[in-house]
Design a protein around this motif. Structure first.
Motif, short mmCIF file in Angstrom:
data_model
loop_
_atom_site.label_atom_id
_atom_site.label_comp_id
_atom_site.label_asym_id
_atom_site.label_seq_id
_atom_site.Cartn_x
_atom_site.Cartn_y
_atom_site.Cartn_z
N CYS A 209 0.82 -1.22 0.00
CA CYS A 209 0.00 0.00 0.00
C CYS A 209 0.85 1.27 0.00
O CYS A 209 2.00 1.28 0.46
N ALA A 210 0.23 2.33 -0.50
CA ALA A 210 0.79 3.68 -0.42
C ALA A 210 -0.28 4.59 0.18
O ALA A 210 -1.46 4.45 -0.13
N VAL B 70 -3.77 2.18 -3.10
CA VAL B 70 -3.55 3.54 -2.59
C VAL B 70 -4.65 3.96 -1.62
O VAL B 70 -5.84 3.84 -1.92
N LEU B 71 -4.22 4.44 -0.45
CA LEU B 71 -5.14 5.05 0.50
C LEU B 71 -5.22 6.53 0.17
O LEU B 71 -4.23 7.26 0.31
N ALA C 18 -1.92 -5.93 5.27
CA ALA C 18 -1.42 -4.81 4.45
C ALA C 18 -0.01 -4.40 4.86
O ALA C 18 0.33 -4.36 6.04
N ILE C 19 0.80 -4.09 3.85
CA ILE C 19 2.16 -3.60 4.07
C ILE C 19 2.25 -2.20 3.46
O ILE C 19 2.22 -2.06 2.23
N GLN D 240 7.47 2.84 12.84
CA GLN D 240 8.00 1.59 13.40
C GLN D 240 7.76 0.41 12.47
O GLN D 240 8.60 -0.48 12.37
N LYS D 241 6.63 0.43 11.78
CA LYS D 241 6.34 -0.63 10.81
C LYS D 241 7.35 -0.59 9.66
O LYS D 241 7.85 -1.63 9.21
N LEU D 242 7.67 0.62 9.18
CA LEU D 242 8.66 0.75 8.10
C LEU D 242 10.02 0.24 8.56
O LEU D 242 10.72 -0.46 7.82
N LEU D 243 10.39 0.59 9.78
CA LEU D 243 11.70 0.16 10.31
C LEU D 243 11.77 -1.35 10.45
O LEU D 243 12.80 -1.97 10.15
#
Length: 243
Positions: free
Chosen positions: A3-4, A29-30, A81-82, A126-129
């Motif tokens: 997702c973006a 896309v959100l 979702a990522i 934190q999810k991105l990390l």
């Protein structure tokens, strides 16, 4: 599902970015909006017409509680979702000479551009990390790079975002997360609709206003794997008006 998230995605540059990320990079896309649900639905329909996917999500980027509640609710409903890409595009202008600028006109502009960046990005950081991959792209402005008379609040908000971009890029670069900013000049949109394009063209070396799609192309490149060695950069897209 990769997702973006695009804040202020219902119209103008935001809409063009949503379409490019969905169609060219294949992201779900959100499309964030605050007030204009009809425009957000039009953006979503434009994505679906191209065979892409997305959804609309309502929250006020400047309101931390609103952001957290909306994004947490979405995350709970989409555990698979990522989120890989965050585009902080939402911004408002309340122009006027500083000596007559009200506290509300000062605060509201900073709340949307600068506080909005914190509220949305911090929710996902934190999810991105943990996933060791991400693209954070902040839409700033020529005003935030050189300053514009009559826009002290807008210039301050966007300049703050420039500094945040450079600092965060240094903090999280090791985790394969890039942080960049795109600084448009005069782009045809609702924000510039009242401007005298014929007169302003005289100070633009390219002799025209830019198109939202041109900004979206740049954002799309920065969001792609091709831009993995570009981080902490402020890229001007302004027809040569300021370099």
């Amino acid at each position: 599902m990769k997702c973006a998230v695009v804040t202020g995605g219902s119209r103008g540059i935001g809409r063009a970015i949503c379409k490019k990320l969905a169609v060219e990079l294949g992201y779900h896309v959100l499309i964030n909006y605050q007030g204009n649900e009809e425009a957000a639905k039009e953006t979503l329909a434009a994505l679906k017409d191209e065979g892409a996917t997305g959804e609309i999500i309502k929250f006020n980027v400047g309101d931390l509680t609103d952001v957290k509640q909306a994004l947490q609710r979405w995350s709970d409903h989409h555990p698979e979702a990522i989120v890989e890409v965050i585009v902080n595009n939402a911004g408002i202008a309340r122009d006027g000479l500083f000596m007559w600028m009200s506290p509300e006109d000062w605060s509201s502009v900073l709340d949307v551009s600068l506080q909005g960046f914190y509220n949305v990005t911090h929710f996902f950081i934190q999810k991105l990390l943990r996933q060791r991959y991400g693209r954070i792209i902040n839409i700033v402005s020529v005003s935030g790079v050189k300053g514009t008379a009559g826009q002290v609040n807008y210039s301050a908000a966007k300049a703050g975002l420039v500094g945040a971009t450079k600092a965060l890029a240094q903090e999280i670069g090791k985790r394969n997360i890039t942080v960049n900013a795109v600084a448009p000049g005069f782009i045809r949109s609702d924000m510039t609709a009242e401007m005298d394009e014929k007169e302003l063209r005289k100070i633009i070396p390219a002799n025209r206003f830019g198109e939202a799609e041109e900004v979206a192309d740049l954002v799309c490149f920065l969001a792609s794997k091709k831009a993995s060695y570009i981080t902490g950069e402020i890229i001007n897209i302004n027809g040569g008006i300021y370099a």
